[in-house]
Design a protein around this motif. Structure first.
Motif, PDB file in Angstrom:
ATOM      1  N   THR A   1      20.768  84.380 -58.279  1.00  0.00           N
ATOM      2  CA  THR A   1      21.983  85.170 -58.125  1.00  0.00           C
ATOM      3  C   THR A   1      22.323  85.184 -56.640  1.00  0.00           C
ATOM      4  OG1 THR A   1      20.747  87.230 -57.900  1.00  0.00           O
ATOM      5  CG2 THR A   1      21.514  86.654 -60.120  1.00  0.00           C
ATOM      6  N   PRO A   2      23.591  85.271 -56.287  1.00  0.00           N
ATOM      7  CA  PRO A   2      23.961  85.255 -54.875  1.00  0.00           C
ATOM      8  C   PRO A   2      23.278  86.342 -54.039  1.00  0.00           C
ATOM      9  CG  PRO A   2      25.884  84.882 -56.211  1.00  0.00           C
ATOM     10  CD  PRO A   2      24.767  85.227 -57.152  1.00  0.00           C
ATOM     11  N   SER A   3      23.022  87.499 -54.620  1.00  0.00           N
ATOM     12  CA  SER A   3      22.438  88.589 -53.838  1.00  0.00           C
ATOM     13  C   SER A   3      21.016  88.301 -53.357  1.00  0.00           C
ATOM     14  CB  SER A   3      22.457  89.883 -54.639  1.00  0.00           C
ATOM     15  OG  SER A   3      21.701  89.740 -55.812  1.00  0.00           O
ATOM     16  N   GLU A   4      20.284  87.414 -54.014  1.00  0.00           N
ATOM     17  CA  GLU A   4      18.928  87.113 -53.575  1.00  0.00           C
ATOM     18  C   GLU A   4      18.873  85.987 -52.544  1.00  0.00           C
ATOM     19  OE1 GLU A   4      16.258  85.654 -56.732  1.00  0.00           O
ATOM     20  OE2 GLU A   4      18.053  85.218 -57.882  1.00  0.00           O
ATOM     21  N   VAL A   5      20.003  85.358 -52.260  1.00  0.00           N
ATOM     22  CA  VAL A   5      20.057  84.267 -51.287  1.00  0.00           C
ATOM     23  C   VAL A   5      20.320  84.840 -49.899  1.00  0.00           C
ATOM     24  CG1 VAL A   5      21.287  82.185 -50.595  1.00  0.00           C
ATOM     25  CG2 VAL A   5      20.869  82.628 -53.012  1.00  0.00           C
ATOM     26  N   ILE A   6      19.504  84.445 -48.932  1.00  0.00           N
ATOM     27  CA  ILE A   6      19.687  84.872 -47.547  1.00  0.00           C
ATOM     28  C   ILE A   6      20.776  84.024 -46.904  1.00  0.00           C
ATOM     29  CG2 ILE A   6      18.582  84.963 -45.289  1.00  0.00           C
ATOM     30  CD1 ILE A   6      15.968  85.616 -46.815  1.00  0.00           C
ATOM     31  N   CYS A   7      20.680  82.708 -47.091  1.00  0.00           N
ATOM     32  CA  CYS A   7      21.709  81.815 -46.564  1.00  0.00           C
ATOM     33  C   CYS A   7      21.601  80.459 -47.266  1.00  0.00           C
ATOM     34  CB  CYS A   7      21.578  81.646 -45.053  1.00  0.00           C
ATOM     35  SG  CYS A   7      20.084  80.809 -44.521  1.00  0.00           S
ATOM     36  N   PHE A   8      22.644  79.686 -47.108  1.00  0.00           N
ATOM     37  CA  PHE A   8      22.672  78.303 -47.574  1.00  0.00           C
ATOM     38  C   PHE A   8      22.715  77.434 -46.333  1.00  0.00           C
ATOM     39  CE2 PHE A   8      24.645  80.698 -50.998  1.00  0.00           C
ATOM     40  CZ  PHE A   8      23.992  80.209 -52.107  1.00  0.00           C
ATOM     41  N   THR A   9      21.796  76.481 -46.232  1.00  0.00           N
ATOM     42  CA  THR A   9      21.747  75.621 -45.057  1.00  0.00           C
ATOM     43  C   THR A   9      21.826  74.157 -45.457  1.00  0.00           C
ATOM     44  OG1 THR A   9      19.330  75.528 -45.074  1.00  0.00           O
ATOM     45  CG2 THR A   9      20.344  77.246 -43.728  1.00  0.00           C
ATOM     46  N   LEU A  10      22.320  73.358 -44.557  1.00  0.00           N
ATOM     47  CA  LEU A  10      22.415  71.916 -44.746  1.00  0.00           C
ATOM     48  C   LEU A  10      21.363  71.262 -43.870  1.00  0.00           C
ATOM     49  CD1 LEU A  10      24.059  69.549 -45.960  1.00  0.00           C
ATOM     50  CD2 LEU A  10      25.448  69.632 -43.901  1.00  0.00           C
ATOM     51  N   GLU A  11      20.446  70.538 -44.479  1.00  0.00           N
ATOM     52  CA  GLU A  11      19.388  69.841 -43.747  1.00  0.00           C
ATOM     53  C   GLU A  11      19.222  68.444 -44.327  1.00  0.00           C
ATOM     54  OE1 GLU A  11      15.784  72.119 -43.729  1.00  0.00           O
ATOM     55  OE2 GLU A  11      16.868  73.965 -43.244  1.00  0.00           O
ATOM     56  N   ASP A  12      19.326  67.462 -43.477  1.00  0.00           N
ATOM     57  CA  ASP A  12      19.177  66.057 -43.887  1.00  0.00           C
ATOM     58  C   ASP A  12      20.119  65.695 -45.029  1.00  0.00           C
ATOM     59  OD1 ASP A  12      17.145  65.685 -41.983  1.00  0.00           O
ATOM     60  OD2 ASP A  12      15.617  66.396 -43.390  1.00  0.00           O
TER      61      ASP A  12
END
Length: 143
Positions: free
Chosen positions: A52-63
């Protein structure tokens, strides 16, 4: 507070709250309404994990891959950042070209002498705010 529920299968689902002020109850209603409508699937090796969105701290792009960072782990997401940005609730804000942050999971901000702004999340992870996004973030957070 009054509550009215109207079932109409021909209309788009929508939650409207009229309140005198922003209270804890109003916050909970807003969170339930936004989390319920959008869910994610994260991948750990060959295992699919619902998020669920509330449990996500952030979305990151790596490689070239997008990851959802939670308190416990990093999960691979099959969507692109721009696709996530379109569907995520208001609690998410773009920090830079490779990070979308959950505002509710930010612990503090750190400013350097050059005026750069660094975000420190509740899990200790750090990321920077790009100059392009700085004005937008300050307006959203009232800084």
């Amino acid at each position: 507070m009054k509550c009215r529920i109207i079932i109409d299968e021909h209309r788009e689902e929508e939650v409207i709250v009229y309140a005198h002020e922003r209270s804890a109850l109003v916050q909970q209603i807003a969170q339930l309404a936004t989390d319920e409508g959008f869910s994610l699937i994260g991948y750990r090796d060959r295992e699919a994990v619902p998020l669920t969105p509330s449990e996500v701290i952030c979305f990151t792009l790596e490689d070239g891959k997008v990851y959802a960072v939670t308190d416990r782990e990093r999960l691979w997401i099959k969507s692109r950042l721009y696709q996530l940005e379109e569907h995520l609730p208001e609690q998410f804000v773009k920090l830079n070209q490779s990070c979308i942050a959950n505002v509710r999971r930010i612990a503090r901000f750190d400013t350097s002498l050059g005026g750069a702004l660094t975000v420190i999340f509740q899990n200790g992870q750090r990321d920077y705010v790009s100059r392009r996004q700085l004005k937008h973030i300050k307006e959203r957070l009232g800084l």
